[in-house]
Design a protein around this motif. Structure first.
Motif, mmCIF file in Angstrom:
data_model
loop_
_atom_site.group_PDB
_atom_site.id
_atom_site.type_symbol
_atom_site.label_atom_id
_atom_site.label_comp_id
_atom_site.label_asym_id
_atom_site.label_seq_id
_atom_site.Cartn_x
_atom_site.Cartn_y
_atom_site.Cartn_z
ATOM 1 N N THR A 1 0.794 -1.227 0.000
ATOM 2 C CA THR A 1 0.000 0.000 0.000
ATOM 3 C C THR A 1 0.826 1.276 0.000
ATOM 4 O O THR A 1 0.418 2.265 -0.560
ATOM 5 N N ALA B 1 0.919 3.224 2.307
ATOM 6 C CA ALA B 1 0.022 4.195 2.927
ATOM 7 C C ALA B 1 0.827 5.207 3.737
ATOM 8 O O ALA B 1 1.738 4.845 4.471
ATOM 9 N N LYS C 1 -7.572 2.368 5.664
ATOM 10 C CA LYS C 1 -6.126 2.497 5.913
ATOM 11 C C LYS C 1 -5.800 2.137 7.361
ATOM 12 O O LYS C 1 -4.831 1.427 7.635
#
Length: 182
Positions: A83, A85, A120
């Protein structure tokens, strides 16, 4: 109107989780007080077509400068997830435990940023709590409110708490509304 705040907590907590939630609640109270104290400053920068970083900078005055949140840190990747993130802010409560803080503006609900931020937090190895800072209203070019994200986000996130069958792997989510509403 000052800041609004709504809190969601998973329905069943272990004693250690309840203690951690209490600690996060104390931080949330400080953020609510900060948003109340800077409401006029936020109203000056939360206008049509203004960059979202202006509101983020005001929130950062408390989170990074006084509370020790770190900004734009890539979360620890989980095996199988790629990801990269990078939340606006993250705070470490203990090794592998933390709070993600996201400041949203125009795309809060129109681009589902609120749900992406919850997701997330759900998949993050090192975060179990979400602070979602969203506008009470977003404005059009004429200066009229075109939408009211805060109330919509509260309603949307409520579906992920309160019933163990629907709950995600997030212990608490705090939604903060900033700026004027009308």
């Amino acid at each position: 109107m000052g800041a609004q705040h709504h809190r969601f907590v998973r329905s069943h907590l272990l004693p250690a989780e309840a203690a951690e939630v209490a600690r996060v609640d104390a931080i949330a109270s400080q953020l609510t007080a900060h948003l109340d104290a800077v409401v006029a400053e936020i109203d000056l920068v939360h206008v049509h077509r203004a960059p979202s970083t202006r509101v983020q900078d005001i929130v950062a005055e408390l989170l990074t400068d006084r509370l020790g949140f770190r900004s734009e840190v890539v979360l620890t990747p989980d095996e199988g997830f790629v990801t990269r993130a990078r939340p606006d802010f993250i705070f470490s409560l203990a090794p592998g435990r933390g709070v993600i803080a996201e400041v949203e503006r125009g795309g809060t609900t129109t681009n589902n940023h609120d749900l992406k931020d919850l997701w997330k937090t759900h998949i993050a190895l090192d975060a179990q709590h979400l602070f979602l800072v969203v506008p009470n209203a977003n404005w059009n070019e004429a200066g009229d409110a075109r939408e009211h994200p805060y109330h919509r986000v509260v309603r949307r996130l409520s579906s992920f708490f309160g019933d163990p069958r629907r709950e995600v792997d997030v212990l608490s989510a705090h939604v903060f509304g900033y700026g004027r509403e009308l």
